[in-house]
Design an enzyme around this catalytic site. Sequence first.
Site, PDB file in Angstrom:
ATOM      1  CB  CYS A   1      -0.927  -0.022   1.215  1.00  0.00           C
ATOM      2  SG  CYS A   1      -2.056   1.387   1.269  1.00  0.00           S
TER       3      CYS A   1
ATOM      4  CB  CYS B   1      -0.851   2.815   3.785  1.00  0.00           C
ATOM      5  SG  CYS B   1      -2.216   2.113   2.897  1.00  0.00           S
ATOM      6  CG  ASP B   2       2.919   1.302   4.347  1.00  0.00           C
ATOM      7  OD1 ASP B   2       2.297   1.803   5.299  1.00  0.00           O
ATOM      8  OD2 ASP B   2       2.832   0.097   4.033  1.00  0.00           O
TER       9      ASP B   2
HETATM   10  P1  FAD Z   1     -11.630  -5.314   5.250  1.00  0.00           P
HETATM   11  O1  FAD Z   1     -10.964  -4.253   6.012  1.00  0.00           O
HETATM   12  O2  FAD Z   1     -10.819  -6.245   4.433  1.00  0.00           O
HETATM   13  O3  FAD Z   1     -12.523  -6.150   6.279  1.00  0.00           O
HETATM   14  C1  FAD Z   1     -13.149  -7.330   5.885  1.00  0.00           C
HETATM   15  C2  FAD Z   1     -13.523  -8.123   7.130  1.00  0.00           C
HETATM   16  O4  FAD Z   1     -14.286  -9.249   6.729  1.00  0.00           O
HETATM   17  C3  FAD Z   1     -12.298  -8.662   7.886  1.00  0.00           C
HETATM   18  O5  FAD Z   1     -12.374  -8.303   9.246  1.00  0.00           O
HETATM   19  C4  FAD Z   1     -12.396 -10.173   7.693  1.00  0.00           C
HETATM   20  O6  FAD Z   1     -11.918 -10.897   8.823  1.00  0.00           O
HETATM   21  C5  FAD Z   1     -13.904 -10.363   7.512  1.00  0.00           C
HETATM   22  N1  FAD Z   1     -14.228 -11.575   6.761  1.00  0.00           N
HETATM   23  C6  FAD Z   1     -13.746 -11.938   5.542  1.00  0.00           C
HETATM   24  N2  FAD Z   1     -14.256 -13.121   5.176  1.00  0.00           N
HETATM   25  C7  FAD Z   1     -15.078 -13.533   6.182  1.00  0.00           C
HETATM   26  C8  FAD Z   1     -15.883 -14.686   6.387  1.00  0.00           C
HETATM   27  N3  FAD Z   1     -15.978 -15.668   5.471  1.00  0.00           N
HETATM   28  N4  FAD Z   1     -16.593 -14.785   7.543  1.00  0.00           N
HETATM   29  C9  FAD Z   1     -16.530 -13.806   8.480  1.00  0.00           C
HETATM   30  N5  FAD Z   1     -15.780 -12.680   8.335  1.00  0.00           N
HETATM   31  C10 FAD Z   1     -15.069 -12.541   7.194  1.00  0.00           C
HETATM   32  N6  FAD Z   1      -6.804   2.595   3.526  1.00  0.00           N
HETATM   33  C11 FAD Z   1      -6.797   3.914   3.869  1.00  0.00           C
HETATM   34  O7  FAD Z   1      -7.765   4.624   3.612  1.00  0.00           O
HETATM   35  N7  FAD Z   1      -5.728   4.458   4.542  1.00  0.00           N
HETATM   36  C12 FAD Z   1      -4.638   3.745   4.886  1.00  0.00           C
HETATM   37  O8  FAD Z   1      -3.690   4.269   5.475  1.00  0.00           O
HETATM   38  C13 FAD Z   1      -4.646   2.356   4.548  1.00  0.00           C
HETATM   39  N8  FAD Z   1      -3.606   1.589   4.888  1.00  0.00           N
HETATM   40  C14 FAD Z   1      -3.604   0.255   4.575  1.00  0.00           C
HETATM   41  C15 FAD Z   1      -2.514  -0.519   4.948  1.00  0.00           C
HETATM   42  C16 FAD Z   1      -2.491  -1.852   4.682  1.00  0.00           C
HETATM   43  C17 FAD Z   1      -1.292  -2.666   5.090  1.00  0.00           C
HETATM   44  C18 FAD Z   1      -3.585  -2.456   4.021  1.00  0.00           C
HETATM   45  C19 FAD Z   1      -3.582  -3.922   3.756  1.00  0.00           C
HETATM   46  C20 FAD Z   1      -4.669  -1.695   3.628  1.00  0.00           C
HETATM   47  C21 FAD Z   1      -4.694  -0.313   3.898  1.00  0.00           C
HETATM   48  N9  FAD Z   1      -5.748   0.491   3.514  1.00  0.00           N
HETATM   49  C22 FAD Z   1      -5.750   1.818   3.851  1.00  0.00           C
HETATM   50  C23 FAD Z   1      -6.923  -0.054   2.785  1.00  0.00           C
HETATM   51  C24 FAD Z   1      -8.074  -0.256   3.743  1.00  0.00           C
HETATM   52  O9  FAD Z   1      -7.614  -0.909   4.882  1.00  0.00           O
HETATM   53  C25 FAD Z   1      -9.190  -1.048   3.062  1.00  0.00           C
HETATM   54  O10 FAD Z   1      -9.629  -0.359   1.914  1.00  0.00           O
HETATM   55  C26 FAD Z   1     -10.373  -1.226   3.999  1.00  0.00           C
HETATM   56  O11 FAD Z   1      -9.972  -1.884   5.179  1.00  0.00           O
HETATM   57  C27 FAD Z   1     -11.477  -2.037   3.342  1.00  0.00           C
HETATM   58  O12 FAD Z   1     -12.470  -2.211   4.285  1.00  0.00           O
HETATM   59  P2  FAD Z   1     -13.546  -3.376   4.182  1.00  0.00           P
HETATM   60  O13 FAD Z   1     -14.403  -3.226   5.390  1.00  0.00           O
HETATM   61  O14 FAD Z   1     -14.174  -3.372   2.862  1.00  0.00           O
HETATM   62  O15 FAD Z   1     -12.709  -4.735   4.228  1.00  0.00           O
END
Ligand code: FAD
Length: 304
Positions: free
Chosen positions: A130, A133-134
């Site tokens: 990312c 982010c970094d």
């Molecule tokens: P996710 O955050 O992926 O959450 C999905 C959830 O679903 C997880 O908790 C998982 O455990 C759960 N899940 C999945 N499958 C199942 C299942 N079968 N049963 C039950 N639960 C399940 N974005 C920013 O805006 N700023 C930043 O600084 C930033 N830094 C980042 C750094 C890193 C290292 C990474 C990897 C990403 C970063 N991002 C950042 C991106 C951001 O984190 C994502 O866009 C955001 O988290 C997406 O949110 P989400 O809720 O869609 O999915």
Amino acid sequence: MYDTIVIGAGPAGMTAALYVARSNLKVALLEQGAPGGQMNNTADIENYPGYELISGPELSMKMYEPLEKFGVENIYGIVESITDKDGVKIIKTADQTYETKTVIVATGAKHRTLGVLGEATYASRGVSYCAVCDGAFFRGQDLLVVGGGDSAVEEALFLTRFANSVTIVHRRDELRAQKILQERAFANPKIRFIWDSVVREIKGNDIKVTEVEFENVKTKEISTQAFGGVFIYVGLDPVSSMVKDLGITDEAGWIETDNHMRTAVSGVYAVGDVRKKDLRQITTAVGDGATAGIAAYQDITSGF
Ligand code: FAD
Ligand code: NAP
């Protein structure tokens, strides 16, 4: 029977659950781990409005805290399937079955890994997935970006704001990325390319990445170059296997929705990274969650 079950407690799912709960409906949040999703893997978040700097785990807890107050039920489980039976959504985990009028899928996406030596060892110690982010942590350094798609090229361009130089290594001799991004990259004096090559190993010292070993796939020549950081963009995979029977994804598994987060199946919504969209960030995940929460409320109260 729940009004809504939200699957996944990342920023998208937590926001969706909050909006449904504030509408005074019966809602559960079903998660396989700690609340926060990918935010839990993020040390510093600098682009979430309202905070100059906040750690991922702290932002996760701040999003999670109001859920209890509004009566969101927490369920632990790994969802294996979601099916639709005469309008009732059936959610199955390994040992439980839940029934709900609506389901909001917020299961996120997983970056692909290269699977090379050193990649896991130096994760968060010079290996990143990312740049947004970094990138700022690598000011003045020589960086490597792996991949030839839109993400790799776009993020390489972004990294030139901080880096001394950015090298893109691609396994072929032409990029997959959109032409306009390619042209910008070719015109950028800080960007150079290593063609027809793959990463064999990411090497470092006790603290961080120091160099990368490449193999030219045509000549089989092995070479090593010094880098302060490696950003890997070899594609993202949606976490959507549990909805495969609903027929709501594209070929790659991204869930397709309209602007209200409704999928082709009535009462099934998708939000956040698992959704087919351009920008995968916390801000866009939260926006999706709010939109779906309101859509679910409207659909339930209007009788679909
Ligand atoms: P996710 O955050 O992926 O959450 C999905 C959830 O679903 C997880 O908790 C998982 O455990 C759960 N899940 C999945 N499958 C199942 C299942 N079968 N049963 C039950 N639960 C399940 N974005 C920013 O805006 N700023 C930043 O600084 C930033 N830094 C980042 C750094 C890193 C290292 C990474 C990897 C990403 C970063 N991002 C950042 C991106 C951001 O984190 C994502 O866009 C955001 O988290 C997406 O949110 P989400 O809720 O869609 O999915
Ligand atoms: P992608 O389009 O799938 O590209 C992944 C790149 O990584 C490809 O160049 C691929 O090489 C390479 N790759 C895959 N596996 C590899 C491996 N094991 N070793 C070395 N290289 C490997 O992924 P993406 O760039 O993350 O984009 C994902 C989607 O988001 C795409 O639809 C893209 O268009 C979209 N996107 C759009 C924008 C935008 O519109 N601004 C920005 C970012 C992303 P090959 O080319 O040889 O297959």
